[in-house]
Design a protein around this motif. Sequence first.
Motif, PDB file in Angstrom:
ATOM      1  N   ALA A  14       0.840  -1.191   0.000  1.00 22.92           N
ATOM      2  CA  ALA A  14       0.000   0.000   0.000  1.00 22.92           C
ATOM      3  C   ALA A  14       0.879   1.246   0.000  1.00 22.92           C
ATOM      4  O   ALA A  14       1.906   1.285   0.692  1.00 22.92           O
ATOM      5  N   ASP A  15       0.464   2.253  -0.745  1.00 24.68           N
ATOM      6  CA  ASP A  15       1.205   3.507  -0.801  1.00 24.68           C
ATOM      7  C   ASP A  15       1.289   4.119   0.598  1.00 24.68           C
ATOM      8  O   ASP A  15       0.293   4.201   1.320  1.00 24.68           O
ATOM      9  N   GLY A  16       2.520   4.510   0.978  1.00 29.49           N
ATOM     10  CA  GLY A  16       2.736   5.121   2.272  1.00 29.49           C
ATOM     11  C   GLY A  16       2.976   4.126   3.392  1.00 29.49           C
ATOM     12  O   GLY A  16       3.280   4.514   4.512  1.00 29.49           O
ATOM     13  N   VAL A  17       2.830   2.834   3.099  1.00 27.92           N
ATOM     14  CA  VAL A  17       3.077   1.814   4.118  1.00 27.92           C
ATOM     15  C   VAL A  17       4.431   1.160   3.854  1.00 27.92           C
ATOM     16  O   VAL A  17       5.381   1.352   4.599  1.00 27.92           O
ATOM     17  N   GLN A  18       4.538   0.380   2.765  1.00 21.95           N
ATOM     18  CA  GLN A  18       5.826  -0.221   2.420  1.00 21.95           C
ATOM     19  C   GLN A  18       6.729   0.807   1.728  1.00 21.95           C
ATOM     20  O   GLN A  18       7.916   0.866   1.985  1.00 21.95           O
ATOM     21  N   TYR A  19       6.146   1.573   0.833  1.00 19.81           N
ATOM     22  CA  TYR A  19       6.840   2.625   0.076  1.00 19.81           C
ATOM     23  C   TYR A  19       5.844   3.722  -0.259  1.00 19.81           C
ATOM     24  O   TYR A  19       4.632   3.503  -0.239  1.00 19.81           O
ATOM     25  N   PHE A  20       6.390   4.888  -0.625  1.00 19.09           N
ATOM     26  CA  PHE A  20       5.607   5.903  -1.319  1.00 19.09           C
ATOM     27  C   PHE A  20       5.866   5.635  -2.797  1.00 19.09           C
ATOM     28  O   PHE A  20       7.010   5.763  -3.265  1.00 19.09           O
ATOM     29  N   PHE A  21       4.848   5.227  -3.534  1.00 20.10           N
ATOM     30  CA  PHE A  21       5.021   4.882  -4.941  1.00 20.10           C
ATOM     31  C   PHE A  21       4.875   6.131  -5.792  1.00 20.10           C
ATOM     32  O   PHE A  21       3.860   6.825  -5.719  1.00 20.10           O
ATOM     33  N   LYS A  22       5.915   6.431  -6.579  1.00 18.02           N
ATOM     34  CA  LYS A  22       5.979   7.647  -7.389  1.00 18.02           C
ATOM     35  C   LYS A  22       6.210   7.284  -8.850  1.00 18.02           C
ATOM     36  O   LYS A  22       6.852   6.287  -9.159  1.00 18.02           O
ATOM     37  N   THR A  23       5.734   8.159  -9.734  1.00 21.28           N
ATOM     38  CA  THR A  23       6.093   8.030 -11.141  1.00 21.28           C
ATOM     39  C   THR A  23       7.521   8.547 -11.308  1.00 21.28           C
ATOM     40  O   THR A  23       8.064   9.207 -10.414  1.00 21.28           O
ATOM     41  N   GLU A  24       8.121   8.270 -12.453  1.00 24.36           N
ATOM     42  CA  GLU A  24       9.467   8.810 -12.725  1.00 24.36           C
ATOM     43  C   GLU A  24       9.461  10.338 -12.628  1.00 24.36           C
ATOM     44  O   GLU A  24      10.376  10.932 -12.069  1.00 24.36           O
TER      45      GLU A  24
END
Length: 190
Positions: free
Chosen positions: A47-57
Amino acid sequence: MRRGNLFVISGPSGAGKGTLVARLLQEVPDAWVSVSATTRAPRAGEADGVQYFFKTEDEFADEVARDGLLEWARYAGNCYGTPRASVEAHMAAGEQVILEIDVQGAFQVRDKMPEARLVFIEPPSLEVLEERLRGRGTETDEVIARRMAAAEVELSQKMKYDIRLVNDDLDDAARALVAYVNEQAERPRG
């Protein structure tokens, strides 16, 4: 309320960083492990903000351009980095912020936040490290050889750290890490 601090934990793969950080979190109630940003796609269950903050390039590049990351690097075609804002917010709240990152990243953090405390976790010997890596049973001989070569480079940087802990006995190393974090958190400001 204790003073918030930033602790950067580094060391070779197999030195026991993750295990020691887990023990630290059990013993230090105000410790918080920073969540990294990445450009890789989320895996099942993440989940975003839990394991990682998922970002576009593009989003990641914007963070780099505005100095929003304390450190970052590209691994296997994806970018990974430590968001400055979340680290600073948790420190301002009096928390002991933990980054578990590589040596290169540790020195990037120190350049941007000289007050960061750098902790190097080392194995008792390279032979023990190789035994630990082989004991995992998850890596090929080629991967182990690469990790051992990387370990020698990382170990050559250990004297640049504020404290070095030899993880030859997990309980002793955990006690030493907890004591160091607590000692730094109790130090008077200024």
